[in-house]
Design a protein around this motif. Structure first.
Motif, PDB file in Angstrom:
ATOM      1  N   GLY A   1       0.777  -1.227   0.000  1.00 13.99           N
ATOM      2  CA  GLY A   1       0.000   0.000   0.000  1.00 13.99           C
ATOM      3  C   GLY A   1       0.807   1.274   0.000  1.00 13.99           C
ATOM      4  O   GLY A   1       0.242   2.369   0.066  1.00 13.99           O
ATOM      5  N   SER A   2       2.131   1.165  -0.113  1.00 14.96           N
ATOM      6  CA  SER A   2       2.959   2.377  -0.124  1.00 14.96           C
ATOM      7  C   SER A   2       3.216   2.896  -1.531  1.00 14.96           C
ATOM      8  O   SER A   2       3.763   3.986  -1.706  1.00 14.96           O
ATOM      9  CB  SER A   2       4.290   2.122   0.592  1.00 14.96           C
ATOM     10  N   VAL A   3       2.845   2.128  -2.546  1.00 13.76           N
ATOM     11  CA  VAL A   3       2.887   2.541  -3.945  1.00 13.76           C
ATOM     12  C   VAL A   3       1.597   2.047  -4.583  1.00 13.76           C
ATOM     13  O   VAL A   3       1.045   1.019  -4.176  1.00 13.76           O
ATOM     14  CB  VAL A   3       4.128   1.966  -4.667  1.00 13.76           C
ATOM     15  N   HIS A   4       1.104   2.771  -5.576  1.00 12.26           N
ATOM     16  CA  HIS A   4      -0.186   2.409  -6.178  1.00 12.26           C
ATOM     17  C   HIS A   4      -0.085   1.851  -7.596  1.00 12.26           C
ATOM     18  O   HIS A   4      -0.963   1.096  -8.009  1.00 12.26           O
ATOM     19  CB  HIS A   4      -1.100   3.637  -6.213  1.00 12.26           C
ATOM     20  N   VAL A   5       0.945   2.249  -8.351  1.00  8.96           N
ATOM     21  CA  VAL A   5       0.938   1.958  -9.790  1.00  8.96           C
ATOM     22  C   VAL A   5       2.312   1.511 -10.278  1.00  8.96           C
ATOM     23  O   VAL A   5       3.336   2.079  -9.879  1.00  8.96           O
ATOM     24  CB  VAL A   5       0.520   3.213 -10.610  1.00  8.96           C
ATOM     25  N   HIS A   6       2.326   0.491 -11.126  1.00  7.75           N
ATOM     26  CA  HIS A   6       3.489   0.133 -11.946  1.00  7.75           C
ATOM     27  C   HIS A   6       3.070   0.421 -13.389  1.00  7.75           C
ATOM     28  O   HIS A   6       2.148  -0.199 -13.906  1.00  7.75           O
ATOM     29  CB  HIS A   6       3.840  -1.347 -11.784  1.00  7.75           C
ATOM     30  N   PRO A   7       3.723   1.367 -14.074  1.00  5.05           N
ATOM     31  CA  PRO A   7       3.240   1.798 -15.396  1.00  5.05           C
ATOM     32  C   PRO A   7       3.449   0.791 -16.517  1.00  5.05           C
ATOM     33  O   PRO A   7       2.820   0.918 -17.572  1.00  5.05           O
ATOM     34  CB  PRO A   7       4.071   3.063 -15.682  1.00  5.05           C
ATOM     35  N   GLU A   8       4.327  -0.200 -16.325  1.00  6.43           N
ATOM     36  CA  GLU A   8       4.667  -1.047 -17.470  1.00  6.43           C
ATOM     37  C   GLU A   8       5.252  -2.377 -16.997  1.00  6.43           C
ATOM     38  O   GLU A   8       6.451  -2.621 -17.076  1.00  6.43           O
ATOM     39  CB  GLU A   8       5.668  -0.308 -18.367  1.00  6.43           C
ATOM     40  N   ALA A   9       4.406  -3.254 -16.502  1.00  6.06           N
ATOM     41  CA  ALA A   9       4.850  -4.573 -16.051  1.00  6.06           C
ATOM     42  C   ALA A   9       4.932  -5.512 -17.248  1.00  6.06           C
ATOM     43  O   ALA A   9       3.925  -5.809 -17.886  1.00  6.06           O
ATOM     44  CB  ALA A   9       3.884  -5.126 -15.009  1.00  6.06           C
ATOM     45  N   TRP A  10       6.146  -5.967 -17.546  1.00  5.51           N
ATOM     46  CA  TRP A  10       6.358  -6.828 -18.705  1.00  5.51           C
ATOM     47  C   TRP A  10       6.044  -8.287 -18.355  1.00  5.51           C
ATOM     48  O   TRP A  10       6.534  -8.818 -17.358  1.00  5.51           O
ATOM     49  CB  TRP A  10       7.811  -6.733 -19.173  1.00  5.51           C
ATOM     50  N   LEU A  11       5.245  -8.908 -19.204  1.00  3.28           N
ATOM     51  CA  LEU A  11       5.000 -10.350 -19.117  1.00  3.28           C
ATOM     52  C   LEU A  11       5.486 -10.979 -20.422  1.00  3.28           C
ATOM     53  O   LEU A  11       5.282 -10.409 -21.487  1.00  3.28           O
ATOM     54  CB  LEU A  11       3.495 -10.627 -18.948  1.00  3.28           C
TER      55      LEU A  11
ATOM     56  N   MET B   1      -4.052  -5.960 -13.140  1.00  4.07           N
ATOM     57  CA  MET B   1      -3.341  -5.602 -14.356  1.00  4.07           C
ATOM     58  C   MET B   1      -4.319  -5.191 -15.436  1.00  4.07           C
ATOM     59  O   MET B   1      -5.320  -5.878 -15.671  1.00  4.07           O
ATOM     60  CB  MET B   1      -2.506  -6.778 -14.873  1.00  4.07           C
ATOM     61  N   ASN B   2      -4.033  -4.077 -16.086  1.00  8.36           N
ATOM     62  CA  ASN B   2      -4.793  -3.662 -17.251  1.00  8.36           C
ATOM     63  C   ASN B   2      -4.489  -4.650 -18.374  1.00  8.36           C
ATOM     64  O   ASN B   2      -3.330  -4.836 -18.744  1.00  8.36           O
ATOM     65  CB  ASN B   2      -4.367  -2.246 -17.651  1.00  8.36           C
TER      66      ASN B   2
ATOM     67  N   ASN C   1       1.937  -4.229 -19.329  1.00  4.97           N
ATOM     68  CA  ASN C   1       0.656  -4.030 -18.656  1.00  4.97           C
ATOM     69  C   ASN C   1       0.743  -3.030 -17.509  1.00  4.97           C
ATOM     70  O   ASN C   1       1.503  -3.231 -16.561  1.00  4.97           O
ATOM     71  CB  ASN C   1       0.144  -5.365 -18.102  1.00  4.97           C
ATOM     72  N   ILE C   2      -0.064  -1.970 -17.585  1.00  7.18           N
ATOM     73  CA  ILE C   2      -0.208  -1.080 -16.437  1.00  7.18           C
ATOM     74  C   ILE C   2      -0.838  -1.880 -15.295  1.00  7.18           C
ATOM     75  O   ILE C   2      -1.830  -2.587 -15.493  1.00  7.18           O
ATOM     76  CB  ILE C   2      -1.084   0.132 -16.786  1.00  7.18           C
ATOM     77  N   SER C   3      -0.239  -1.781 -14.120  1.00  4.59           N
ATOM     78  CA  SER C   3      -0.728  -2.524 -12.957  1.00  4.59           C
ATOM     79  C   SER C   3      -0.953  -1.556 -11.807  1.00  4.59           C
ATOM     80  O   SER C   3      -0.239  -0.563 -11.676  1.00  4.59           O
ATOM     81  CB  SER C   3       0.286  -3.601 -12.557  1.00  4.59           C
ATOM     82  N   TYR C   4      -1.945  -1.855 -10.969  1.00  8.97           N
ATOM     83  CA  TYR C   4      -2.229  -0.947  -9.870  1.00  8.97           C
ATOM     84  C   TYR C   4      -2.743  -1.724  -8.656  1.00  8.97           C
ATOM     85  O   TYR C   4      -3.315  -2.809  -8.782  1.00  8.97           O
ATOM     86  CB  TYR C   4      -3.245   0.127 -10.285  1.00  8.97           C
ATOM     87  N   ALA C   5      -2.523  -1.141  -7.481  1.00  6.30           N
ATOM     88  CA  ALA C   5      -2.949  -1.760  -6.235  1.00  6.30           C
ATOM     89  C   ALA C   5      -4.473  -1.778  -6.152  1.00  6.30           C
ATOM     90  O   ALA C   5      -5.128  -0.778  -6.452  1.00  6.30           O
ATOM     91  CB  ALA C   5      -2.367  -0.994  -5.054  1.00  6.30           C
ATOM     92  N   VAL C   6      -5.033  -2.899  -5.731  1.00  6.37           N
ATOM     93  CA  VAL C   6      -6.485  -2.999  -5.581  1.00  6.37           C
ATOM     94  C   VAL C   6      -6.993  -1.966  -4.577  1.00  6.37           C
ATOM     95  O   VAL C   6      -8.116  -1.467  -4.706  1.00  6.37           O
ATOM     96  CB  VAL C   6      -6.865  -4.431  -5.144  1.00  6.37           C
ATOM     97  N   SER C   7      -6.174  -1.624  -3.609  1.00  4.71           N
ATOM     98  CA  SER C   7      -6.569  -0.629  -2.598  1.00  4.71           C
ATOM     99  C   SER C   7      -6.914   0.720  -3.220  1.00  4.71           C
ATOM    100  O   SER C   7      -7.670   1.507  -2.640  1.00  4.71           O
ATOM    101  CB  SER C   7      -5.452  -0.445  -1.571  1.00  4.71           C
ATOM    102  N   LEU C   8      -6.377   0.984  -4.423  1.00  4.48           N
ATOM    103  CA  LEU C   8      -6.656   2.255  -5.086  1.00  4.48           C
ATOM    104  C   LEU C   8      -8.125   2.366  -5.473  1.00  4.48           C
ATOM    105  O   LEU C   8      -8.662   3.471  -5.571  1.00  4.48           O
ATOM    106  CB  LEU C   8      -5.766   2.401  -6.330  1.00  4.48           C
ATOM    107  N   GLU C   9      -8.793   1.233  -5.677  1.00  7.28           N
ATOM    108  CA  GLU C   9     -10.206   1.251  -6.051  1.00  7.28           C
ATOM    109  C   GLU C   9     -11.065   1.861  -4.946  1.00  7.28           C
ATOM    110  O   GLU C   9     -12.117   2.452  -5.225  1.00  7.28           O
ATOM    111  CB  GLU C   9     -10.680  -0.156  -6.388  1.00  7.28           C
ATOM    112  N   ALA C  10     -10.632   1.725  -3.701  1.00  9.56           N
ATOM    113  CA  ALA C  10     -11.364   2.326  -2.582  1.00  9.56           C
ATOM    114  C   ALA C  10     -10.866   3.733  -2.280  1.00  9.56           C
ATOM    115  O   ALA C  10     -11.654   4.640  -2.002  1.00  9.56           O
ATOM    116  CB  ALA C  10     -11.226   1.454  -1.333  1.00  9.56           C
ATOM    117  N   ASP C  11      -9.538   3.924  -2.381  1.00 11.42           N
ATOM    118  CA  ASP C  11      -8.948   5.212  -2.004  1.00 11.42           C
ATOM    119  C   ASP C  11      -9.124   6.278  -3.083  1.00 11.42           C
ATOM    120  O   ASP C  11      -9.417   7.437  -2.778  1.00 11.42           O
ATOM    121  CB  ASP C  11      -7.466   5.039  -1.699  1.00 11.42           C
ATOM    122  N   GLN C  12      -8.919   5.894  -4.346  1.00  9.05           N
ATOM    123  CA  GLN C  12      -9.048   6.823  -5.479  1.00  9.05           C
ATOM    124  C   GLN C  12      -9.730   6.079  -6.635  1.00  9.05           C
ATOM    125  O   GLN C  12      -9.101   5.711  -7.622  1.00  9.05           O
ATOM    126  CB  GLN C  12      -7.677   7.355  -5.918  1.00  9.05           C
ATOM    127  N   PRO C  13     -11.035   5.825  -6.497  1.00  4.64           N
ATOM    128  CA  PRO C  13     -11.724   4.975  -7.486  1.00  4.64           C
ATOM    129  C   PRO C  13     -11.665   5.504  -8.918  1.00  4.64           C
ATOM    130  O   PRO C  13     -11.569   4.718  -9.862  1.00  4.64           O
ATOM    131  CB  PRO C  13     -13.165   4.917  -6.970  1.00  4.64           C
TER     132      PRO C  13
END
Length: 318
Positions: A73-83, A102-103, A256-268
């Motif tokens: 929960g100390s970071v919200h987003v990874h802009p480019e997670a490579w798979l 993951m988007n 893939n842009i990836s983000y913390a699920v907690s962001l859906e509650a904190d900054q929907p």
């Protein structure tokens, strides 16, 4: 035990310190160390600030550090997670703990080993497996030890341990020193080699400006085969390298842009926008060229890009 020679020229920041860093903004974006992810990070920052009025912080960190920090929960987003590079992190946090999303609309990336056109002409190299020939490898020897040198990536990249596996699988870990160093230093070596008509072989990928900056030749390999691509995640526990094998070409990657699920509650609204962002490979390549080659200011470039692509950006926030 099989041993290979690896020259490490950089080190990653401590994950624990990164993960425990206090939040100082509405949205914190983790930014690993390659050009396209930095370009995407700045575009996301400006878009979230302009459209939602949020305070957005960019914070440097390795892939593992960013994923663990998103989970904490100390970071919200990874802009480019490579798979598939980060499949082990996806399994742990996206599929397992379900603390990260993951988007699915990721750009397509490619990964391989390259030489400059001049290198190909001077040495005749065309296939990656030719590096297992000591005589070919000597063409890339810059320190006189009889072995060539090959840059396999930066510390903290998901691709770097996989390139270590590939070197062992093909066998050129016996004839080449595997160099792990920051990309800026590695690309400076490529620039210098081109200017001096020297031979050089190195990890290459798209989207990236390196293909616009130089005439490169991608070394040929057997086509990707899932049955021959066995990757055990790197671990302090001995044996991961020996249990892995990948003597074939990379499969296409997705970014893939990836983000913390907690962001859906904190900054929907921010989470919803991140789930809709779509940037294709050509766009990312142009972005990296603007920042890395033209040396445009990242924040100014991002603001200009958003202004010129208003319809696309608006669609993220609808």
């Amino acid at each position: 035990m099989h041993k290979n020679k690896i020259l490490t020229l950089c080190c990653a920041a401590a994950v624990s310190a990164y993960s425990s860093a206090a939040l100082a903004a509405d949205v914190v974006i983790g930014v690993p160390n390659w050009p396209s992810v930095q370009a995407t990070a700045h575009v996301l920052k400006v878009a979230l600030e302009d459209k939602l009025g949020l305070e957005v912080e960019l914070r440097d960190g390795s892939n593992t550090a960013v994923f663990k920090a998103m989970d904490a929960g100390s970071v919200h987003v990874h802009p480019e997670a490579w798979l598939p590079n980060l499949n082990h992190l996806k399994r742990q946090f996206v599929d397992g703990k379900k603390s990260i999303k993951m988007n699915p609309s990721g750009a397509i990336g490619t990964q391989a080993m390259c030489v400059t056109q001049g290198t190909a002409e001077r040495t005749g190299i065309a296939e990656l497996k030719e590096l297992t020939n000591p005589e070919m490898a000597k063409n890339f020897d810059t320190d006189g030890d009889g072995k060539g040198e090959i840059w396999i990536g930066a510390n903290g990249w998901g691709s770097t341990p996989i390139e270590q596996i590939r070197a062992r699988s093909y066998g050129y870990d016996q004839t080449m020193t595997l160099k792990v160093m920051e990309e800026t230093a590695a690309l400076s070596e490529v620039d210098a080699a081109v200017k001096a008509d020297k031979n050089i072989v190195f990890f290459c990928y798209t989207p990236h400006h390196m293909f616009a900056a130089h005439e490169l030749v991608v070394l040929k390999e057997p086509a990707y085969d899932a049955t021959k691509w066995v990757i055990v995640p790197p671990s302090p526990t001995p044996g991961w390298l020996e249990k892995s094998s990948a003597a074939v070409a990379w499969d296409n990657a997705t970014l893939n842009i990836s983000y913390a699920v907690s962001l859906e509650a904190d900054q929907p609204k921010a989470a919803e926008a991140l789930s809709k962002v779509s940037l294709d490979t050509d766009t990312l390549t142009a972005m990296t060229y603007a920042l890395a080659v033209e040396k445009q200011d990242p924040a100014e470039f991002a603001a200009k890009w958003i202004e010129e692509n208003q319809a696309a950006v608006d669609s993220w926030f609808q």
